[in-house]
Design a protein around this motif. Sequence first.
Motif, PDB file in Angstrom:
ATOM      1  N   ILE A 125       0.761  -1.224   0.080  1.00 21.91           N
ATOM      2  CA  ILE A 125      -0.193  -0.044  -0.337  1.00 21.91           C
ATOM      3  C   ILE A 125       0.853   1.192  -0.008  1.00 21.91           C
ATOM      4  N   ARG A 126       1.774   1.028   0.686  1.00 22.57           N
ATOM      5  CA  ARG A 126       2.891   2.286   0.804  1.00 22.57           C
ATOM      6  C   ARG A 126       3.522   2.533  -0.529  1.00 22.57           C
ATOM      7  N   SER A 127       3.685   1.509  -1.527  1.00 23.55           N
ATOM      8  CA  SER A 127       4.288   1.757  -2.793  1.00 23.55           C
ATOM      9  C   SER A 127       3.327   2.331  -3.552  1.00 23.55           C
ATOM     10  N   SER A 165      -0.270   7.412  -6.362  1.00 20.47           N
ATOM     11  CA  SER A 165      -1.554   7.387  -6.588  1.00 20.47           C
ATOM     12  C   SER A 165      -2.757   7.913  -5.466  1.00 20.47           C
ATOM     13  N   ILE A 166      -2.197   7.421  -4.152  1.00 19.04           N
ATOM     14  CA  ILE A 166      -2.895   7.970  -3.118  1.00 19.04           C
ATOM     15  C   ILE A 166      -2.881   9.531  -3.236  1.00 19.04           C
ATOM     16  N   VAL A 216      -6.141  12.020  -3.162  1.00 16.29           N
ATOM     17  CA  VAL A 216      -6.220  13.252  -1.884  1.00 16.29           C
ATOM     18  C   VAL A 216      -6.093  14.478  -2.568  1.00 16.29           C
ATOM     19  N   GLN A 217      -5.428  14.941  -3.379  1.00 15.11           N
ATOM     20  CA  GLN A 217      -5.594  16.176  -4.037  1.00 15.11           C
ATOM     21  C   GLN A 217      -6.863  16.620  -4.552  1.00 15.11           C
ATOM     22  N   LYS A 218      -7.247  15.515  -4.988  1.00 13.99           N
ATOM     23  CA  LYS A 218      -8.700  15.764  -5.767  1.00 13.99           C
ATOM     24  C   LYS A 218      -9.906  16.136  -4.714  1.00 13.99           C
ATOM     25  N   ILE A 238      -6.911   5.130   1.391  1.00 11.25           N
ATOM     26  CA  ILE A 238      -6.134   4.194   1.735  1.00 11.25           C
ATOM     27  C   ILE A 238      -7.007   3.169   1.773  1.00 11.25           C
ATOM     28  N   SER A 239      -8.193   3.102   2.531  1.00  8.51           N
ATOM     29  CA  SER A 239      -9.225   2.002   2.507  1.00  8.51           C
ATOM     30  C   SER A 239      -9.414   1.391   0.870  1.00  8.51           C
TER      31      SER A 239
END
Length: 387
Positions: free
Chosen positions: A358-360, A364-365, A369-371, A379-380
Amino acid sequence: MKKLLISPSKMTLGEQENNIYQNILKQSSELSLNLMAVKVENHPDDFLPWCYELLSASRDRMNYDLLEPQQLPVLKKLHDQLISAISFLQVKTLRIAPWPVVSVFVEQHKDVIALDEQLRLVSYIKSIREQSLKDMIPEDLLAFSGKHMASLDPSTYNFDVEWFASTKSAKSFHQMLADLPGAFDDALANIPLEGDITQYEYQQFVAAYSKVFTDNGEKPTLAPATRLLAMRRPDLFTPITNNRLDALCGALGVPKLKNSDFERYWQDIVKGIQAMSWYKMANASNELEEQLVAIKALIPCFFYYADDKTPDSSNYIKLLSKPKRSTTTTGKTQRRGKESAEILVDRALAADDIPEHIRSKRDSIINEVQKGRGVNETISLMRTIFG
């Protein structure tokens, strides 16, 4: 009800309490017929529980259908008077209460004052306190300065940033803070992060803080300054707000402060509270008291009126209760800057329970979040997709 209304006349009231009672009685006279229809079985012998009983009777047990439209503002003013009276009476007890009584009061009222949530705010502020304001991401600056906005992701900011003292109405303050955070840093640099603070150091803060405003054609106001001071040194500075100023000043036995009374704030509020017995003898015998001692100048905020509806008034709780964002929604979402998104995501990914795969997906996360999507929500979603 008649017996309840006249009972304070048989109590031994001080001058302040008697003036409050007379004002409440005058306000009640315009609602006399409606109040008389309310059944009252509890007849307190002391003024504080009397205020609570009349508030309950007039707010929770009155038949609102029988009120004329023009009576509603009158009733609202009565409620405001009673709430202010309760705050005044409870804060006033701090003038004589020893530390054990103060800590027990906070413990006993922890649910109605949303203590856990307020302490989460304190803990978060502690984690960013050593940062300069100019280096804070916008969300952290809002948390420090006391203004709620929809951009505050409740999965990260699991508290209402406006606890203790809201500054949302201080528009010029927030404009100056957004434009010139470094100038406010210069002002706060006069207030050490630990140890005693002298009047001279406080005066140097006031001079630098005021200069930010006067140099830009604005008037410096006291209330937002006290929020900054209280977040920097919650063990020394008590924040003020206009809607609670009557109760606080009355309880301390000082004339009401004006929003330009920087000198009197130091003498009457800061030094006045520091002279109280509970403040001087504050010591920790359990985990909660350790937390309270570290923020003992904020403790008067816990003595203002609160009831079982107070926790639900939290902006954090309201954000949690908002419907989830639909993918078909055409309305605009609150976008975040890349720097804010990166910091918020990195904080979340640093948790021990986040798997490496998930850290990788960090980039993308961050993009999501920017959006405007929540960090935990994103993350979920990644966990659901990638396991």
